[in-house]
Design a protein around this motif. Structure first.
Motif, PDB file in Angstrom:
ATOM      1  N   LEU A  20       0.838  -1.192   0.000  1.00  0.00           N
ATOM      2  CA  LEU A  20       0.000   0.000   0.000  1.00  0.00           C
ATOM      3  C   LEU A  20       0.874   1.242   0.000  1.00  0.00           C
ATOM      4  O   LEU A  20       1.873   1.318   0.723  1.00  0.00           O
ATOM      5  N   GLU A  21       0.472   2.203  -0.817  1.00  0.00           N
ATOM      6  CA  GLU A  21       1.100   3.523  -0.813  1.00  0.00           C
ATOM      7  C   GLU A  21       0.485   4.308   0.340  1.00  0.00           C
ATOM      8  O   GLU A  21      -0.730   4.524   0.363  1.00  0.00           O
ATOM      9  N   VAL A  22       1.318   4.700   1.309  1.00  0.00           N
ATOM     10  CA  VAL A  22       0.804   5.295   2.542  1.00  0.00           C
ATOM     11  C   VAL A  22       1.421   6.675   2.756  1.00  0.00           C
ATOM     12  O   VAL A  22       2.636   6.862   2.610  1.00  0.00           O
ATOM     13  N   PHE A  23       0.556   7.618   3.116  1.00  0.00           N
ATOM     14  CA  PHE A  23       0.961   8.988   3.438  1.00  0.00           C
ATOM     15  C   PHE A  23       0.770   9.186   4.940  1.00  0.00           C
ATOM     16  O   PHE A  23      -0.252   8.773   5.490  1.00  0.00           O
ATOM     17  N   GLU A  24       1.740   9.821   5.595  1.00  0.00           N
ATOM     18  CA  GLU A  24       1.698   9.965   7.058  1.00  0.00           C
ATOM     19  C   GLU A  24       1.967  11.399   7.481  1.00  0.00           C
ATOM     20  O   GLU A  24       2.669  12.140   6.797  1.00  0.00           O
TER      21      GLU A  24
END
Length: 315
Positions: A20-24
């Motif tokens: 998964l491409e995850v932004f934090e």
């Protein structure tokens, strides 16, 4: 106006057999994770207004592009997009960050996934915030069958299931036009016409109403779907009846504290039975259409952060 350059850089996180491409954003060590789950045809970027507000309130904000979207994996099998897989991704995401549970926020299809996650993995969800789509009661007949009987074969949920590949191909051919025409607000009411409404929308020369976002913001969505195509995301719809079967054994009551945010002009209908299935629910109504967190970002942020602060204070 939001500056696209302010959006976090992504990381690819291996979960549940996919990436998964995850932004934090926000403090990782605060122990207050909030996971934001987008809808269709959306992207993690649809939470761009909420990420800084939640981070500023002290939350570790985790925003995945779910499977089929953005640079996340796009498995080929339709069944790889059922509620077991979609919720399994989110459970594995918590494991990756070392959290036992989190607050989950969903819009549209993301709300459907969050409701399902809370039923299938109740120990991993401490609070629920859902936008637009209320809890869907699991009746005696599978959902697509019910929709087909009530709304006909051209209703998009039914069409996606009964004519696989047809709509996706039209969306792929008209990516910019479809998304430009879909992301609108203040659309004047119109009489329903025969045919598949979303296919007509994808081919329409002129959009109705007003744009929800700037051209540069829209370009993020268009670029993402131009790269991925629409089939992975539409496959979520093709598991609706499978999800009905998967949820058969689950306790149907959502026991966590829940905030439900509706748009008063949303085409998605409000639930008259919400409190029966979600007894700890509080409801907020905003004067907007379907794209709630993008149409009314400040009001959405206020509703979410105020409610979360109240819940945290009461623990």
């Amino acid at each position: 106006m939001f500056n696209p350059a302010d959006f976090p850089e992504p990381t690819l996180v291996p979960v549940n057999g996919v990436e998964l491409e995850v932004f934090e954003a926000g403090p990782r060590k605060g122990g207050k994770p909030v996971v934001l789950c987008h809808g269709w045809p959306e992207h993690a970027y649809s939470w761009r207004h909420q990420i800084p507000a939640l981070a500023a309130a002290g939350y570790h904000v985790i925003v995945p592009n779910q499977r089929g979207y953005g640079n996340s994996s796009r498995p080929a099998e339709v069944t790889d997009y059922d509620i077991e897989h979609l919720t399994g991704d989110l459970v594995a995401l918590l494991d990756h960050y070392g959290y036992q549970d989190a607050t989950f926020v969903g819009h549209d299809w993301g709300a459907m996934v969050v409701w399902g996650l809370t039923l299938l993995h109740p120990d991993r969800v401490n609070k629920v915030i859902n936008l637009s789509l209320p809890y869907q009661e699991r009746g005696p007949k599978p959902w697509v069958e019910v929709m087909e009987a009530a709304l006909g074969g051209d209703f998009y949920f039914v069409h996606f299931n009964r004519q696989p590949g047809v709509a996706d191909a039209v969306f792929d051919e008209n990516t910019f036009r479809f998304l430009r025409n879909l992301y609108r607000k203040n659309v004047p009411p119109a009489e329903p016409r025969p045919g598949m409404a979303l296919i007509d929308l994808a081919r329409a020369e002129t959009p109705l109403g007003d744009p929800v976002m700037s051209d540069s913001e829209l370009a993020v969505f268009v670029s993402a779907f131009a790269s991925t195509g629409f089939t992975g995301s539409v496959n979520w719809y093709r598991n609706l009846d499978r999800n009905w079967h998967v949820l058969a054994a689950a306790d149907p009551i959502i026991r966590q504290p829940t905030l439900m945010i509706y748009g008063d002009r949303d085409v998605v209908r409000k639930s008259e039975k919400l409190a029966e299935f979600v007894p700890r629910v509080e409801v907020v109504n905003l004067d907007c259409g379907h794209w709630i967190q993008q149409e009314k970002p400040e009001e959405t942020n206020r509703a979410m952060t105020t409610w979360l602060a109240q819940q945290d204070a009461g623990q």
